[in-house]
Scaffold this motif. Structure first.
Motif, PDB file in Angstrom:
ATOM      1  N   THR A   8       0.869  -1.171   0.000  1.00 23.45           N
ATOM      2  CA  THR A   8       0.000   0.000   0.000  1.00 23.45           C
ATOM      3  C   THR A   8       0.904   1.218   0.000  1.00 23.45           C
ATOM      4  N   ALA A   9       0.475   2.264  -0.704  1.00 24.96           N
ATOM      5  CA  ALA A   9       1.304   3.467  -0.795  1.00 24.96           C
ATOM      6  C   ALA A   9       0.439   4.717  -0.812  1.00 24.96           C
ATOM      7  N   SER A  27      -9.336   4.032 -10.726  1.00 26.90           N
ATOM      8  CA  SER A  27      -8.786   2.873 -10.041  1.00 26.90           C
ATOM      9  C   SER A  27      -8.507   1.811 -11.094  1.00 26.90           C
ATOM     10  N   ASP A  28      -7.498   1.018 -10.915  1.00 24.66           N
ATOM     11  CA  ASP A  28      -6.982   0.043 -11.876  1.00 24.66           C
ATOM     12  C   ASP A  28      -6.046   0.677 -12.905  1.00 24.66           C
ATOM     13  N   HIS A  29      -5.690   1.942 -12.690  1.00 23.86           N
ATOM     14  CA  HIS A  29      -4.703   2.602 -13.546  1.00 23.86           C
ATOM     15  C   HIS A  29      -3.403   1.799 -13.491  1.00 23.86           C
ATOM     16  N   ARG A  30      -2.675   1.733 -14.601  1.00 27.38           N
ATOM     17  CA  ARG A  30      -1.448   0.933 -14.686  1.00 27.38           C
ATOM     18  C   ARG A  30      -0.258   1.767 -15.132  1.00 27.38           C
ATOM     19  N   ILE A  45      -0.529  -2.099 -10.958  1.00 25.74           N
ATOM     20  CA  ILE A  45      -1.961  -1.833 -10.937  1.00 25.74           C
ATOM     21  C   ILE A  45      -2.263  -1.083  -9.650  1.00 25.74           C
ATOM     22  N   GLN A  46      -2.833   0.109  -9.779  1.00 25.84           N
ATOM     23  CA  GLN A  46      -3.181   0.931  -8.622  1.00 25.84           C
ATOM     24  C   GLN A  46      -4.675   0.793  -8.337  1.00 25.84           C
ATOM     25  N   ALA A  62      -3.437   3.888  -2.102  1.00 26.32           N
ATOM     26  CA  ALA A  62      -3.770   2.843  -3.063  1.00 26.32           C
ATOM     27  C   ALA A  62      -3.046   1.549  -2.727  1.00 26.32           C
ATOM     28  N   GLU A  63      -3.703   0.446  -3.048  1.00 29.20           N
ATOM     29  CA  GLU A  63      -3.045  -0.854  -2.994  1.00 29.20           C
ATOM     30  C   GLU A  63      -2.388  -1.069  -4.350  1.00 29.20           C
ATOM     31  N   ILE A  64      -1.134  -1.519  -4.331  1.00 28.40           N
ATOM     32  CA  ILE A  64      -0.355  -1.669  -5.550  1.00 28.40           C
ATOM     33  C   ILE A  64      -0.042  -3.139  -5.782  1.00 28.40           C
ATOM     34  N   THR A  65      -0.344  -3.592  -6.982  1.00 35.51           N
ATOM     35  CA  THR A  65       0.020  -4.940  -7.412  1.00 35.51           C
ATOM     36  C   THR A  65       0.994  -4.807  -8.567  1.00 35.51           C
TER      37      THR A  65
END
Length: 100
Positions: A8-9, A27-30, A45-46, A62-65
């Motif tokens: 998370t950031a 959301s889901d911006h890459r 993926i944010q 945001a949670e970041i993957t």
């Protein structure tokens, strides 16, 4: 397919006047992330926590993957700063608040 977040950031998007984006992102911006210890670039993926849209100049949690995070095993830590880009254009910076 549901993927597990890596961290998370707190993300701060640059304002349009400072050279950031001219339109909001959802959301889901890459974007592409660049960490200070590595020359590699990572697609991320944010997932925004409390909103669906973020406007230039906004800050958001945001949670970041990360896609293909294999090279980062054990390298991320809370408090680490990073930059994120749209292509080669810097659009903001972030600070990791939680590592999973």
């Amino acid at each position: 397919m549901k993927t597990k977040s890596h961290f998370t950031a707190l993300l701060t998007y640059d304002s349009t006047e400072a050279g950031g984006l001219t339109a909001p992102v959802s959301s889901d911006h890459r974007p592409i992330i660049k960490f200070p210890f590595d020359e590699n670039l990572f697609i991320a993926i944010q997932k925004f926590d409390d909103t669906d849209l973020v406007f230039p100049g906004d800050a958001v949690t945001a949670e970041i993957t990360l896609l293909h995070p294999e090279k980062l095993t054990g390298s991320l830590y809370e408090g680490m700063d990073f930059d994120f880009f749209e292509g080669d254009k810097p659009i903001g910076h972030g600070t990791i608040t939680v590592v999973y």
